[in-house]
Design a protein around this motif. Structure first.
Motif, PDB file in Angstrom:
ATOM      1  N   GLU A   1      40.739  40.374  30.907  1.00 32.17           N
ATOM      2  CA  GLU A   1      40.654  40.457  32.363  1.00 32.17           C
ATOM      3  C   GLU A   1      39.409  39.712  32.801  1.00 32.17           C
ATOM      4  O   GLU A   1      38.488  39.495  32.006  1.00 32.17           O
ATOM      5  CB  GLU A   1      40.566  41.925  32.823  1.00 32.17           C
ATOM      6  CG  GLU A   1      41.789  42.748  32.531  1.00 32.17           C
ATOM      7  CD  GLU A   1      43.019  42.300  33.314  1.00 32.17           C
ATOM      8  OE1 GLU A   1      42.875  41.850  34.479  1.00 32.17           O
ATOM      9  OE2 GLU A   1      44.133  42.397  32.766  1.00 32.17           O
TER      10      GLU A   1
ATOM     11  N   ASN B   1      36.788  39.028  36.544  1.00 27.01           N
ATOM     12  CA  ASN B   1      36.507  39.198  37.965  1.00 27.01           C
ATOM     13  C   ASN B   1      35.188  38.509  38.272  1.00 27.01           C
ATOM     14  O   ASN B   1      34.413  38.199  37.367  1.00 27.01           O
ATOM     15  CB  ASN B   1      36.511  40.678  38.371  1.00 27.01           C
ATOM     16  CG  ASN B   1      35.508  41.494  37.606  1.00 27.01           C
ATOM     17  OD1 ASN B   1      34.308  41.300  37.757  1.00 27.01           O
ATOM     18  ND2 ASN B   1      35.976  42.407  36.778  1.00 27.01           N
TER      19      ASN B   1
ATOM     20  N   SER C   1      38.037  50.781  35.450  1.00 26.23           N
ATOM     21  CA  SER C   1      39.111  51.137  36.373  1.00 26.23           C
ATOM     22  C   SER C   1      40.444  50.546  35.921  1.00 26.23           C
ATOM     23  O   SER C   1      41.482  51.220  35.944  1.00 26.23           O
ATOM     24  CB  SER C   1      38.756  50.653  37.781  1.00 26.23           C
ATOM     25  OG  SER C   1      39.763  51.013  38.689  1.00 26.23           O
ATOM     26  N   HIS C   2      40.413  49.293  35.492  1.00 21.27           N
ATOM     27  CA  HIS C   2      41.633  48.631  35.017  1.00 21.27           C
ATOM     28  C   HIS C   2      42.226  49.378  33.816  1.00 21.27           C
ATOM     29  O   HIS C   2      43.443  49.634  33.785  1.00 21.27           O
ATOM     30  CB  HIS C   2      41.356  47.186  34.645  1.00 21.27           C
ATOM     31  CG  HIS C   2      42.516  46.512  33.989  1.00 21.27           C
ATOM     32  ND1 HIS C   2      43.605  46.062  34.713  1.00 21.27           N
ATOM     33  CD2 HIS C   2      42.776  46.252  32.688  1.00 21.27           C
ATOM     34  CE1 HIS C   2      44.479  45.543  33.867  1.00 21.27           C
ATOM     35  NE2 HIS C   2      44.010  45.644  32.644  1.00 21.27           N
TER      36      HIS C   2
ATOM     37  N   ARG D   1      44.178  49.300  37.292  1.00 23.50           N
ATOM     38  CA  ARG D   1      43.803  48.399  38.388  1.00 23.50           C
ATOM     39  C   ARG D   1      42.327  48.062  38.279  1.00 23.50           C
ATOM     40  O   ARG D   1      41.553  48.789  37.680  1.00 23.50           O
ATOM     41  CB  ARG D   1      44.124  49.018  39.743  1.00 23.50           C
ATOM     42  CG  ARG D   1      43.326  50.285  40.029  1.00 23.50           C
ATOM     43  CD  ARG D   1      43.746  50.889  41.371  1.00 23.50           C
ATOM     44  NE  ARG D   1      42.942  52.041  41.688  1.00 23.50           N
ATOM     45  CZ  ARG D   1      43.169  53.274  41.290  1.00 23.50           C
ATOM     46  NH1 ARG D   1      44.197  53.520  40.524  1.00 23.50           N
ATOM     47  NH2 ARG D   1      42.395  54.273  41.650  1.00 23.50           N
ATOM     48  N   SER D   2      41.940  46.962  38.916  1.00 25.93           N
ATOM     49  CA  SER D   2      40.533  46.541  38.937  1.00 25.93           C
ATOM     50  C   SER D   2      39.876  46.957  40.220  1.00 25.93           C
ATOM     51  O   SER D   2      40.511  47.144  41.225  1.00 25.93           O
ATOM     52  CB  SER D   2      40.432  45.030  38.797  1.00 25.93           C
ATOM     53  OG  SER D   2      41.085  44.604  37.644  1.00 25.93           O
TER      54      SER D   2
END
Length: 143
Positions: free
Chosen positions: A71, A73, A136-137, A142-143
């Motif tokens: 992932e 971000n 959270s992911h 979810r992110s």
């Protein structure tokens, strides 16, 4: 504005319907709860880095890791008084204890680096915590 990329490995450690999180001592996620993990050292294989980071931050040494996903971000924060952007890339794992007996021996005190301590949380307790995007992911999908 300074911009950089950070690549790390992070593991969702689960035991008896609980998850193990660390309280972030510094960085863009200071004060939030995160998955144990961190930066790879030069030449280090990702799974070896995960095992090293889990041991450093939680004291756990006998775990099994199964890769889950990657992932990323972008985090905007202020570092030493200057705005900064960090492209945070994480290799994420599910992590399981090989021995239940070690669950009660986690390091709850600061590691002197990135963690203010680790603790086990039920999913109900996690709902009331400020989580990092990777935590959270992995916990909520979810992110």
């Amino acid at each position: 504005m300074d911009r950089h990329t950070h690549l790390g490995v992070y593991g969702l450690v689960q035991w008896q319907h609980k998850v193990l999180l660390i309280h972030k001592a510094r960085g863009a996620y200071e004060g939030q709860w995160d998955l144990p993990g961190g930066r790879l050292e030069f030449g280090e294989k990702p799974e070896a880095a995960l095992h090293r980071e889990i041991e450093e931050e939680t004291g756990l040494t006998d775990v099994q890791a199964i890769i889950h996903s990657t992932e990323s971000n972008v985090v905007h924060w202020v570092h030493q008084g200057k705005p900064e952007e960090m492209h945070h890339i994480g290799i994420l794992y599910h992590v399981y204890l090989k021995s239940d007996s070690q669950a009660n021996e986690i390091r709850k005190e600061p590691d002197g680096e990135d963690s203010l301590g680790a603790d086990w949380f039920t999913l109900e307790q996690v709902r009331h915590l400020s989580l990092t995007p990777f935590a959270s992911h992995m916990i909520h999908g979810r992110s």
